[in-house]
Design an enzyme around this catalytic site. Structure first.
Site, PDB file in Angstrom:
ATOM      1  N   HIS A   1       3.999   7.076   3.716  1.00  0.00           N
ATOM      2  CA  HIS A   1       4.940   5.963   3.557  1.00  0.00           C
ATOM      3  C   HIS A   1       4.498   5.006   2.450  1.00  0.00           C
ATOM      4  O   HIS A   1       3.362   5.043   1.994  1.00  0.00           O
ATOM      5  CB  HIS A   1       5.159   5.204   4.874  1.00  0.00           C
ATOM      6  CG  HIS A   1       3.948   4.484   5.416  1.00  0.00           C
ATOM      7  ND1 HIS A   1       3.124   5.038   6.370  1.00  0.00           N
ATOM      8  CD2 HIS A   1       3.439   3.254   5.156  1.00  0.00           C
ATOM      9  CE1 HIS A   1       2.159   4.169   6.663  1.00  0.00           C
ATOM     10  NE2 HIS A   1       2.317   3.084   5.945  1.00  0.00           N
TER      11      HIS A   1
ATOM     12  N   HIS B   1       0.819  -1.219   0.000  1.00  0.00           N
ATOM     13  CA  HIS B   1       0.000   0.000   0.000  1.00  0.00           C
ATOM     14  C   HIS B   1       0.847   1.260   0.000  1.00  0.00           C
ATOM     15  O   HIS B   1       2.033   1.222   0.311  1.00  0.00           O
ATOM     16  CB  HIS B   1      -0.981   0.036   1.179  1.00  0.00           C
ATOM     17  CG  HIS B   1      -0.349   0.000   2.543  1.00  0.00           C
ATOM     18  ND1 HIS B   1      -0.141  -1.157   3.247  1.00  0.00           N
ATOM     19  CD2 HIS B   1       0.100   0.992   3.342  1.00  0.00           C
ATOM     20  CE1 HIS B   1       0.413  -0.882   4.416  1.00  0.00           C
ATOM     21  NE2 HIS B   1       0.584   0.429   4.506  1.00  0.00           N
TER      22      HIS B   1
ATOM     23  N   GLU C   1       7.672   1.044   5.024  1.00  0.00           N
ATOM     24  CA  GLU C   1       7.148   0.011   5.909  1.00  0.00           C
ATOM     25  C   GLU C   1       7.377  -1.326   5.226  1.00  0.00           C
ATOM     26  O   GLU C   1       7.148  -1.449   4.016  1.00  0.00           O
ATOM     27  CB  GLU C   1       5.631   0.245   6.118  1.00  0.00           C
ATOM     28  CG  GLU C   1       4.946  -0.806   6.973  1.00  0.00           C
ATOM     29  CD  GLU C   1       3.436  -0.526   7.161  1.00  0.00           C
ATOM     30  OE1 GLU C   1       2.844   0.255   6.380  1.00  0.00           O
ATOM     31  OE2 GLU C   1       2.871  -1.105   8.093  1.00  0.00           O
TER      32      GLU C   1
HETATM   33 CO    CO Z   1       1.103   1.345   6.324  1.00  0.00          CO
END
Ligand code: CO
Length: 134
Positions: free
Chosen positions: A79, A7, A130
């Site tokens: 992120h 994502h 991440e």
């Molecule tokens: Co995230």
């Protein structure tokens, strides 16, 4: 080491406004709100066919995205999340290569109930990354 893009996360000061934009204006499916007190955020996921967009709203006083929203009051890309097969192996490899894992470096349960870690943007071209074990 990296597999799919899981994502892209966008920090927002008002989650309901973000949901409205994606759901009502852009017409895509948005998941239910999920509060993650350990991460200091409330999230929803916008579901696209090839990836997801995570909208993040601060939760609590010490939210890690509060400062970001002070600098970016209308919100912004926060992120990128990449999938890895084995997060412990990734952490060990990155740590041994001199890269900094944020916090205590121990994977914590993320928004999908799977272990995640974050890498420092200073070492990754200004992008907070991440990693999620999928
Ligand atoms: Co995230």
């Amino acid at each position: 080491m990296l597999n799919r893009l899981n994502h892209i996360a966008i920090a927002v000061s008002n989650l309901d406004e973000g949901i409205k934009i994606y759901k009502d204006i852009l017409g895509v499916e948005v998941s239910k709100k999920l509060a993650l007190p350990k991460h200091g955020v409330t999230t929803v996921f916008v579901k696209l066919s090839n990836t997801n967009i995570e909208l993040l709203e601060p939760l609590g006083k010490d939210s890690p995205i509060s400062n970001f929203l002070i600098k970016n009051p209308s919100g912004g890309v926060h992120h990128l999340c990449y999938e890895v097969s084995n997060i412990k192996v990734s952490v060990e490899y990155l740590t041994n290569s001199g890269y900094k894992i944020l916090g205590d470096g121990i994977p914590r349960e993320g928004a999908h109930g799977k272990p995640v870690i974050f890498l420092h943007p200073k070492q990754f071209m200004g992008t907070l990354i991440e990693l999620e074990e999928v």
